[in-house]
Scaffold this motif. Structure first.
Motif, PDB file in Angstrom:
ATOM      1  N   SER A  36      -4.747   0.343 -12.776  1.00  0.00           N
ATOM      2  CA  SER A  36      -5.208   1.543 -12.072  1.00  0.00           C
ATOM      3  C   SER A  36      -4.926   1.437 -10.574  1.00  0.00           C
ATOM      4  N   SER A  37      -4.197   2.403 -10.034  1.00  0.00           N
ATOM      5  CA  SER A  37      -3.909   2.395  -8.598  1.00  0.00           C
ATOM      6  C   SER A  37      -5.181   2.619  -7.782  1.00  0.00           C
ATOM      7  N   CYS A  38      -6.106   3.403  -8.319  1.00  0.00           N
ATOM      8  CA  CYS A  38      -7.368   3.649  -7.609  1.00  0.00           C
ATOM      9  C   CYS A  38      -8.196   2.365  -7.534  1.00  0.00           C
ATOM     10  N   SER A  39      -8.210   1.598  -8.622  1.00  0.00           N
ATOM     11  CA  SER A  39      -8.913   0.313  -8.613  1.00  0.00           C
ATOM     12  C   SER A  39      -8.269  -0.644  -7.614  1.00  0.00           C
ATOM     13  N   TRP A  40      -6.938  -0.635  -7.584  1.00  0.00           N
ATOM     14  CA  TRP A  40      -6.240  -1.534  -6.667  1.00  0.00           C
ATOM     15  C   TRP A  40      -6.610  -1.231  -5.218  1.00  0.00           C
TER      16      TRP A  40
END
Length: 240
Positions: A36-40
């Motif tokens: 997940s880019s948002c998690s990153w």
């Protein structure tokens, strides 16, 4: 009234610090999915801020038990997405909101410039990526689009967004997205460029985006938080 109590009553920031120290949540918990880019984004921000945290792997896929669609996770994040962060006795959702909270409660190292124009440019880039590009090619949207059309859809919206983002960055970039200081804009850019590569988007028309991504990926904070380094990363992706 003693001086400490008086200071707590007068200063919202000191009240927050007092409440944070009194919290039984000694270590934040990040609900995160490896790709997940948002998690990153949040992993990067936590690491820049030198905040130790525990990762709770939470999948976007229903094929594993610890996914976002369970009744238990619904109580954590009403949108049934990642990330979510338990910190200071609170549970926060949405990566941009989480980064703003970290910036307000732990101001150093700063993720936003003090200069009003530079700060606005950072937030402009953040919104272009997090509102105008990434949501159109996330997993939930592509599932609705369907497997046959999902790649074409993702490539179209990434290209459209990167055309505008390239123009903005041409005006604002120095070593990083806005000048020469690492900011929230850089935190959002690198995961989105990874998304673009995942969907085989042509990056040749965006030399500024490519240059910035290469510069940023040399920093240890981006390497250590990379999706391939996450505990829930499948073995076949761990070396990518």
């Amino acid at each position: 009234m003693n001086a400490t109590r008086k200071a707590l009553l007068l200063s919202p920031f000191l009240r927050h610090i007092f409440n944070r120290n009194m919290s039984t949540n000694t270590q934040p918990i990040l609900y995160s999915y490896w790709s997940s880019s948002c998690s990153w984004r949040v992993r990067i921000a936590l690491n820049i801020k030198n905040i130790k945290y525990e990762i709770q792997p939470t999948s976007l896929l229903k094929t594993v038990s610890n996914h976002v669609y369970t009744p238990e996770y619904l109580e954590v994040n009403p949108m049934q997405k990642v990330p979510a962060l338990k910190i200071d006795g609170h549970t926060l959702c949405d990566s941009v909101a989480i980064m703003n909270y970290l910036e307000q409660t732990r101001p150093q190292p700063a993720l936003l410039p003090q200069d009003p124009l530079s700060r606005t440019k950072v937030l402009e880039i953040v919104e272009l990526i997090c509102s105008g590009i990434q949501p159109l090619q996330n997993v939930a949207v592509l599932e609705v689009i369907g497997k046959d059309k999902s790649l074409e859809w993702a490539q179209h919206w990434i290209a459209r967004g990167f055309c505008g983002l390239e123009r903005v960055l041409n005006q604002s970039a120095g070593k990083y997205c806005v000048g020469n200081e690492l900011t929230m804009a850089d935190i959002c850019l690198v995961p989105q460029v990874r998304n673009a590569r995942r969907y085989k988007a042509d990056l040749s028309p965006y030399p500024t985006i490519v240059r910035l991504d290469q510069e940023l990926q040399e920093l240890e904070v981006f390497k250590s938080t990379h999706p391939s380094k996450q505990p829930d990363c499948p073995p076949e992706f761990a070396k990518q």
